[in-house]
Design a protein around this motif. Structure first.
Motif, short mmCIF file in Angstrom:
data_model
loop_
_atom_site.label_atom_id
_atom_site.label_comp_id
_atom_site.label_asym_id
_atom_site.label_seq_id
_atom_site.Cartn_x
_atom_site.Cartn_y
_atom_site.Cartn_z
N MET A 97 0.88 -1.18 0.00
CA MET A 97 0.00 0.00 0.00
C MET A 97 0.91 1.22 0.00
SD MET A 97 -3.11 1.33 0.06
CE MET A 97 -4.45 0.38 0.71
N HIS A 98 0.80 1.99 -1.07
CA HIS A 98 1.70 3.14 -1.19
C HIS A 98 0.96 4.40 -0.77
CE1 HIS A 98 4.94 5.39 -3.71
NE2 HIS A 98 4.94 5.68 -2.44
N PHE A 99 1.07 4.73 0.52
CA PHE A 99 0.39 5.92 1.03
C PHE A 99 1.01 7.17 0.41
CE2 PHE A 99 -0.27 2.94 4.70
CZ PHE A 99 -1.63 2.78 4.48
N GLN A 100 0.18 8.19 0.27
CA GLN A 100 0.66 9.41 -0.39
C GLN A 100 1.18 10.43 0.63
OE1 GLN A 100 -2.38 10.44 -3.68
NE2 GLN A 100 -3.34 8.88 -2.42
N ASP A 101 1.93 11.40 0.11
CA ASP A 101 2.39 12.50 0.95
C ASP A 101 2.22 13.79 0.16
OD1 ASP A 101 4.72 12.62 -0.77
OD2 ASP A 101 5.50 10.89 0.33
N ALA A 102 2.68 14.89 0.73
CA ALA A 102 2.44 16.19 0.09
C ALA A 102 3.12 16.30 -1.27
CB ALA A 102 2.92 17.31 1.01
N TYR A 103 4.12 15.45 -1.52
CA TYR A 103 4.86 15.55 -2.79
C TYR A 103 4.16 14.81 -3.92
CZ TYR A 103 8.27 17.44 0.33
OH TYR A 103 8.87 18.23 1.26
N ASN A 104 3.50 13.69 -3.59
CA ASN A 104 2.91 12.91 -4.70
C ASN A 104 1.39 12.78 -4.60
OD1 ASN A 104 2.57 11.07 -2.66
ND2 ASN A 104 4.12 9.63 -3.37
N ILE A 105 0.76 13.52 -3.69
CA ILE A 105 -0.70 13.37 -3.54
C ILE A 105 -1.40 13.74 -4.85
CG2 ILE A 105 -1.06 15.69 -2.55
CD1 ILE A 105 -3.21 14.32 -0.74
N ASP A 106 -2.43 12.97 -5.14
CA ASP A 106 -3.06 13.03 -6.46
C ASP A 106 -4.56 12.83 -6.23
OD1 ASP A 106 -4.09 12.22 -8.90
OD2 ASP A 106 -2.55 10.73 -9.32
N THR A 107 -5.37 13.81 -6.62
CA THR A 107 -6.80 13.72 -6.29
C THR A 107 -7.49 12.58 -7.04
OG1 THR A 107 -7.34 15.38 -7.94
CG2 THR A 107 -7.05 16.15 -5.67
N GLU A 108 -6.91 12.13 -8.16
CA GLU A 108 -7.48 10.96 -8.84
C GLU A 108 -7.40 9.74 -7.91
OE1 GLU A 108 -8.84 10.34 -12.09
OE2 GLU A 108 -9.15 12.47 -11.74
N ARG A 109 -6.34 9.72 -7.09
CA ARG A 109 -6.18 8.60 -6.16
C ARG A 109 -7.03 8.80 -4.90
NH1 ARG A 109 -0.07 7.27 -4.87
NH2 ARG A 109 -1.15 5.78 -3.55
N VAL A 110 -6.85 9.94 -4.25
CA VAL A 110 -7.55 10.09 -2.95
C VAL A 110 -9.07 10.08 -3.12
CG1 VAL A 110 -5.74 11.20 -1.62
CG2 VAL A 110 -7.28 12.61 -2.97
N SER A 111 -9.56 10.53 -4.27
CA SER A 111 -11.02 10.55 -4.44
C SER A 111 -11.58 9.14 -4.64
CB SER A 111 -11.42 11.44 -5.62
OG SER A 111 -10.89 10.91 -6.81
N ARG A 112 -10.69 8.16 -4.78
CA ARG A 112 -11.14 6.76 -4.90
C ARG A 112 -10.70 5.94 -3.69
NH1 ARG A 112 -10.22 8.62 -9.92
NH2 ARG A 112 -11.80 8.11 -11.48
N CYS A 113 -10.23 6.61 -2.66
CA CYS A 113 -9.69 5.90 -1.50
C CYS A 113 -10.78 5.05 -0.84
CB CYS A 113 -9.16 6.91 -0.50
SG CYS A 113 -8.54 6.13 0.98
N LEU A 114 -10.40 3.86 -0.39
CA LEU A 114 -11.37 3.00 0.28
C LEU A 114 -11.00 2.71 1.73
CD1 LEU A 114 -9.48 0.45 -0.16
CD2 LEU A 114 -10.87 0.01 -2.17
N VAL A 115 -9.90 3.31 2.19
CA VAL A 115 -9.56 3.22 3.61
C VAL A 115 -9.99 4.55 4.23
CG1 VAL A 115 -7.72 2.88 5.30
CG2 VAL A 115 -7.53 1.85 3.03
N HIS A 116 -11.04 4.51 5.02
CA HIS A 116 -11.59 5.77 5.52
C HIS A 116 -11.41 5.90 7.02
CE1 HIS A 116 -14.38 5.97 1.76
NE2 HIS A 116 -13.11 6.19 1.49
N TYR A 117 -10.82 7.04 7.36
CA TYR A 117 -10.51 7.32 8.75
C TYR A 117 -11.75 7.95 9.38
CZ TYR A 117 -7.82 9.44 12.54
OH TYR A 117 -7.33 9.80 13.76
N GLY A 118 -12.19 7.38 10.49
CA GLY A 118 -13.38 7.94 11.15
C GLY A 118 -13.01 8.64 12.44
#
Ligand code: SF4
Ligand code: SF4
Length: 566
Positions: free
Chosen positions: A500-521
């Motif tokens: 699982m390649h978590f993102q950071d401020a350098y490579n964050i990509d809204t195409e990825r985060v908008s499809r994220c399925l691990v949701h922090y509650g």
């Protein structure tokens, strides 16, 4: 230079949303973005463009509308900043916003930010932030009920994380509450230190922990732990495996955080260790390190270790057993929906972006006399994965296209002139739908058999025992599609090798985060409601603000450092 796609990202300096381009050049995939104030940033997404482009074939978007119970209750969009209808666009509107494209697959809750270690690579624990934030049992219940109330696909998997969850004395009660509320797969993310005490480990297993995600940065070099965790933990980790073996526990997931120049040389030895200890270890989830804090562009370039580096290291170490075939998470999206549909169970979708997570299945040939001689094979040696996935896709698309996935109302409408006729009609509709599901299920079995690589197996008779075991367990998943069946599959001679390649401020990509399925509650103590935030935006953008605010409302003040590591 060839442009692959345009997307949005953020400036690593001011965190403002900016345009970004993903492009290919000299067999490398880059993400490039320019902030009007802070200039240009470039990061490498993959060192192997062929592999990067291959995995795009597995892209799957959800066709379901993700409904958030809080949005329904509050009648409209409401971002975690608290501004109702004051939306800023992705990735700032998390909460979850109506543009999010994937349902929750894993509900993740930090049960505390306290920890019994001070890892130099951790940015989130109380030892670093200087404040404690810990949800109460009522708040935890509210978060869990929120997730279980999500429609149309409430998640059945929960990950209790931190900080270090085992520092909470009421952890067994939290696990039991999760089970009671319908989470069938309960994972604990831990450094494992407290599991050196076998009685405590047993208490947590008895409470219902059915997967343990344990930090596992090295199997050979104590210095690695000193760099990543601040102290040598190697002996303790080995003791935990022995404790698990003694208790017959088989659901340990090794979670190595891989940093270039620190422990990338451990990728292969960790895999060997998992194969040798397959009676305890069910999977490895390699996590290339996220780059935090302010670092120079040269440092980003030097330190970045991504999924393509990982797979190259695995292939090199194993002499190409997997041959680069690490399947992106959405590969199994339709298969999972199909097998849950067969049994009328709660469905879940795996529609994360194809750049997020990858997995393949290793089949372990167990040496009954000496587990150090266990051998690793790839599932691709037994089975044509691509063709099987295509069959599952075709069947699911057929069902959707012909609107067959829901119980029909043919007989009910035909006979429904009286209430008795309606009941009989509904009963007959139920039977016909069950028959359809059974028929489709056996169709999928047949497809699995058709896609076996029989000639290869006949040529290698030593693989046949493994082969029967693997196929039988795969059949069990089709027959009884629960997380448990998948876990059983991994317990017995299979090993999930994933990333699982978590993102950071350098490579964050809204195409990825908008499809994220691990949701922090989390429960917002000021607004008195639950928010659900995709994990990578939580870590990159929202965490500090959210935790600082909630810490102000912490009723019971807890000292920051409560445990001195032994
Ligand atoms: S990551 Fe998802 S929830 Fe957050 S702003 Fe983007 S689309 Fe909305
Ligand atoms: S947590 Fe990050 S890497 Fe994982 S699915 Fe979500 S966006 Fe992708």
């Amino acid at each position: 230079m060839k442009i692959i796609r345009e997307t949005l990202s953020i400036c690593p300096e001011c965190k403002q949303q900016i345009n970004a381009t993903v492009f290919e050049q000299d067999d490398t995939i880059y993400l490039k973005k320019t902030c009007p104030e802070h200039g240009e940033f470039e990061d490498v997404l993959a060192n192997n463009s062929k592999y990067y482009l291959w995995r795009r074939n597995y892209h799957h978007d959800s066709k379901e509308t993700v409904q958030d119970p809080e949005v329904t209750f509050n009648n409209g969009p409401y971002s975690s900043y608290g501004g109702k209808f004051d939306l800023k666009g992705c990735p700032y509107d998390c909460g979850i916003c109506e543009n999010h494209k994937s349902a929750t697959c894993i509900c993740l809750i930090d049960v505390t930010n306290r920890c019994n270690l001070k890892c130099p690579i951790c940015f989130a624990n109380a030892n670093v932030t200087g404040f404690v934030v810990e949800p109460t049992m009522e708040e935890l219940r509210a978060i869990m009920e929120h997730f279980r109330g999500t429609k149309p696909m409430p998640p059945v998997a929960i990950q209790l994380s931190g900080g270090e969850p085992t520092v909470r004395e009421d952890l067994p009660d939290i696990i039991k509450m999760a089970a009671k509320l319908g989470f069938t797969h309960r994972m604990i993310t831990t450094n494992g230190l407290k599991f050196t005490d076998i009685d405590y480990l047993k208490e947590i297993i008895d409470a219902g922990m059915n997967a343990t995600y344990m930090q596992w940065d090295s199997v050979t070099d104590p210095d690695v732990y000193k760099q990543t965790r601040g102290k040598d933990l190697l002996e303790k980790k080995m003791k935990i495996v022995e404790n698990m073996r003694e208790l017959g526990y088989r659901d340990l997931a090794l979670v190595p955080t891989i940093a270039r120049g620190v422990n990338d040389q451990e990728v292969g030895p960790i895999l060997d260790f998992a194969v040798q200890n397959q009676d305890v270890v069910s999977c490895i989830i390699y996590q290339p390190i996220s780059l935090c804090g302010r670092i120079t562009r040269e440092e980003v370039r030097r330190m970045r270790y991504n999924a393509s580096d990982l797979f190259a290291d695995i292939d090199k170490h194993t002499n190409n057993i997997f041959n680069g075939r690490f399947y992106p998470i959405p590969t199994l999206s339709n298969f999972v929906k199909l097998v849950t549909w067969f049994e009328g169970q709660e469905a879940f979708e795996m529609t994360s972006h194809e750049d997020c997570g990858f997995a393949t299945i290793g089949v372990v040939e167990v040496d009954p006399k000496d587990r150090m001689k266990n051998k690793l094979h790839s599932i691709d040696e037994y089975f044509d994965v691509d063709k099987f996935v295509q069959s599952a896709d075709t069947v699911w698309e057929f069902l959707k296209k012909n609107n067959l996935e829901h119980k029909p109302e043919i007989f009910k409408k035909l006979l429904g002139i009286t209430s008795t006729g309606e009941k009989i009609g509904s009963f007959l509709d139920g039977i016909s739908h069950t028959l359809l599901r059974k028929g489709m299920k056996y169709g999928l079995y047949a497809s699995a058999i058709r896609n076996l690589k029989l000639t290869e197996l006949i040529a290698n008779p030593n693989k046949i025992r493994n082969f029967f075991n693997t196929i039988q367990k795969l059949g069990n998943i089709i027959r009884d599609p629960r997380w448990d069946a998948a876990a059983n599959f991994l317990r017995d001679q299979a090993l999930l090798v994933s990333c699982m390649h978590f993102q950071d401020a350098y490579n964050i990509d809204t195409e990825r985060v908008s499809r994220c399925l691990v949701h922090y509650g989390y429960y917002d103590r000021e607004l008195k409601r639950v928010f659900r935030v995709p994990f990578c935006t939580m870590n990159t953008i929202h965490r500090e603000r959210v935790e600082r605010k909630n810490a102000q409302y912490q009723e019971q003040k807890i000292p920051v450092e409560i445990i001195t590591p032994q």
